[in-house]
Design a protein around this motif. Structure first.
Motif, mmCIF file in Angstrom:
data_model
loop_
_atom_site.group_PDB
_atom_site.id
_atom_site.type_symbol
_atom_site.label_atom_id
_atom_site.label_comp_id
_atom_site.label_asym_id
_atom_site.label_seq_id
_atom_site.Cartn_x
_atom_site.Cartn_y
_atom_site.Cartn_z
ATOM 1 N N LEU A 45 -10.519 -54.944 -17.203
ATOM 2 C CA LEU A 45 -11.982 -54.819 -17.174
ATOM 3 C C LEU A 45 -12.421 -54.865 -15.723
ATOM 4 C CD1 LEU A 45 -14.974 -54.894 -18.146
ATOM 5 C CD2 LEU A 45 -14.698 -57.375 -18.457
ATOM 6 N N ILE A 47 -15.645 -55.076 -13.180
ATOM 7 C CA ILE A 47 -17.070 -55.356 -13.010
ATOM 8 C C ILE A 47 -17.402 -55.026 -11.564
ATOM 9 C CG2 ILE A 47 -18.885 -57.119 -13.050
ATOM 10 C CD1 ILE A 47 -17.318 -58.521 -15.284
ATOM 11 N N VAL A 69 -15.154 -50.485 -18.017
ATOM 12 C CA VAL A 69 -15.992 -50.625 -16.822
ATOM 13 C C VAL A 69 -17.396 -51.128 -17.129
ATOM 14 C CG1 VAL A 69 -17.085 -49.365 -14.920
ATOM 15 C CG2 VAL A 69 -14.739 -48.822 -15.569
ATOM 16 N N HIS A 70 -17.828 -52.087 -16.336
ATOM 17 C CA HIS A 70 -19.230 -52.525 -16.348
ATOM 18 C C HIS A 70 -19.708 -52.514 -14.905
ATOM 19 C CE1 HIS A 70 -22.846 -54.756 -17.473
ATOM 20 N NE2 HIS A 70 -22.644 -55.496 -16.407
ATOM 21 N N ARG A 71 -20.860 -51.860 -14.675
ATOM 22 C CA ARG A 71 -21.387 -51.833 -13.310
ATOM 23 C C ARG A 71 -22.859 -52.191 -13.318
ATOM 24 N NH1 ARG A 71 -19.295 -46.152 -10.902
ATOM 25 N NH2 ARG A 71 -20.347 -46.873 -9.030
ATOM 26 N N ASN A 72 -23.273 -52.924 -12.324
ATOM 27 C CA ASN A 72 -24.691 -53.219 -12.135
ATOM 28 C C ASN A 72 -24.935 -53.426 -10.643
ATOM 29 O OD1 ASN A 72 -24.181 -56.001 -11.387
ATOM 30 N ND2 ASN A 72 -23.991 -56.527 -13.557
ATOM 31 N N ASN A 75 -22.699 -56.070 -8.529
ATOM 32 C CA ASN A 75 -21.591 -56.627 -9.345
ATOM 33 C C ASN A 75 -21.796 -58.087 -9.738
ATOM 34 O OD1 ASN A 75 -20.532 -55.778 -6.319
ATOM 35 N ND2 ASN A 75 -20.145 -57.956 -6.711
ATOM 36 N N ASP A 81 -27.286 -62.058 -19.215
ATOM 37 C CA ASP A 81 -27.229 -60.595 -19.266
ATOM 38 C C ASP A 81 -26.429 -60.177 -20.509
ATOM 39 O OD1 ASP A 81 -26.799 -57.897 -18.952
ATOM 40 O OD2 ASP A 81 -25.905 -58.041 -16.951
ATOM 41 N N ASN A 83 -25.922 -57.364 -21.792
ATOM 42 C CA ASN A 83 -25.071 -56.202 -21.550
ATOM 43 C C ASN A 83 -23.715 -56.655 -21.007
ATOM 44 O OD1 ASN A 83 -23.977 -53.742 -20.840
ATOM 45 N ND2 ASN A 83 -25.694 -53.076 -19.577
ATOM 46 N N MET A 84 -23.734 -57.435 -19.932
ATOM 47 C CA MET A 84 -22.488 -57.938 -19.347
ATOM 48 C C MET A 84 -21.706 -58.769 -20.358
ATOM 49 S SD MET A 84 -20.896 -60.808 -18.029
ATOM 50 C CE MET A 84 -22.246 -61.976 -17.851
ATOM 51 N N SER A 86 -21.733 -58.679 -23.600
ATOM 52 C CA SER A 86 -21.186 -57.836 -24.673
ATOM 53 C C SER A 86 -19.947 -57.093 -24.201
ATOM 54 C CB SER A 86 -22.242 -56.841 -25.157
ATOM 55 O OG SER A 86 -23.380 -57.528 -25.612
ATOM 56 N N VAL A 87 -20.006 -56.570 -22.983
ATOM 57 C CA VAL A 87 -18.854 -55.871 -22.409
ATOM 58 C C VAL A 87 -17.684 -56.846 -22.266
ATOM 59 C CG1 VAL A 87 -17.968 -54.779 -20.302
ATOM 60 C CG2 VAL A 87 -20.195 -54.099 -21.215
#
Ligand code: CO
Length: 218
Positions: A45, A47, A69-72, A75, A81, A83-84, A86-87
């Motif tokens: 994973l 981030i 992949v998770h991007r914001n 980082n 969050d 979204n984060m 859940s990922v």
């Protein structure tokens, strides 16, 4: 990729570029997409920052199917969050990744904004979490007189804090408690060099956390 990818017409080429990419993949392996369609089992994973100069797969030579992949912006691992979370939950509990990499980058606009006092709108509230990181390390950061050097150090310290923030989540701690292998890493990418620096903050158990953050699972 066209050398002038900032032009007004860049958008018009996107679908054509996609067709060309599909042809290239199929030329190597007729079953390429058929295989991908069967499912994913990425071991990692990622981030990372949303910055356009830090495309996760490309800079580590990873193929589709290899990195979740998770991007914001900047980082961040922010505990509210959804979204984060859940990922992270899906990556750890369903995909069973064995590595989570937080990858920051030098020259990060989000980190730079956190060093300034200028309001830039709604994003101030996201950037505020970075200001907390600055406050945690204020003595060390304020002691660096060279602004560029202080900026770089802030980028690195932020990545380290985000790795620890991952370790503080119930998701990661429950995985460790079950004996699931899960290694957390902190990296920084140099947009001006293309090179990744491993910060050596490899966290793989809650022993690396202050006692107050360690969760007991009954
Ligand atoms: Co950035």
């Amino acid at each position: 990729m066209s050398s002038n990818n900032m032009g007004q017409d860049f958008y018009k080429d996107l679908i054509d570029n996609n067709r060309k990419w599909v042809e290239d993949k199929l030329a190597i392996d007729r079953e390429y997409f058929a295989k991908l369609a069967r499912g994913q089992q990425p071991p990692v994973l990622w981030i990372g920052c949303a910055d356009s100069r830090v495309p996760a797969n490309e800079i580590i030579g990873a193929q589709p199917g290899e990195v979740f992949v998770h991007r914001n912006i900047a980082n961040m691992v922010i505990h509210t969050d959804m979204n984060m979370l859940s990922v992270l939950d899906y990556a750890v509990n369903v995909l069973k990744v064995s590595h989570v990499i937080v990858c920051g980058h030098y020259g990060c606009g989000g980190v730079q904004a956190a060093m300034s006092n200028r309001s830039i709108g709604l994003i101030d509230n996201w950037i505020r979490h970075l200001k907390d990181v600055y406050r945690f390390h204020q003595k060390e950061l304020d002691s660096i007189t060279d602004e560029e050097e202080r900026f770089d150090k802030f980028v690195e310290l932020n990545v380290k804090e985000q790795v620890l923030d991952l370790a503080k989540t119930s998701i990661v701690q429950a995985a460790w408690n079950r004996g699931q292998e899960l290694n957390l890493h902190g990296w920084v990418y140099g947009v001006g060099t293309g090179l990744i620096k491993d910060l050596g903050v490899n966290v793989h158990s809650d022993d690396d956390l202050a006692k107050v953050y360690q969760l007991n699972f009954g």
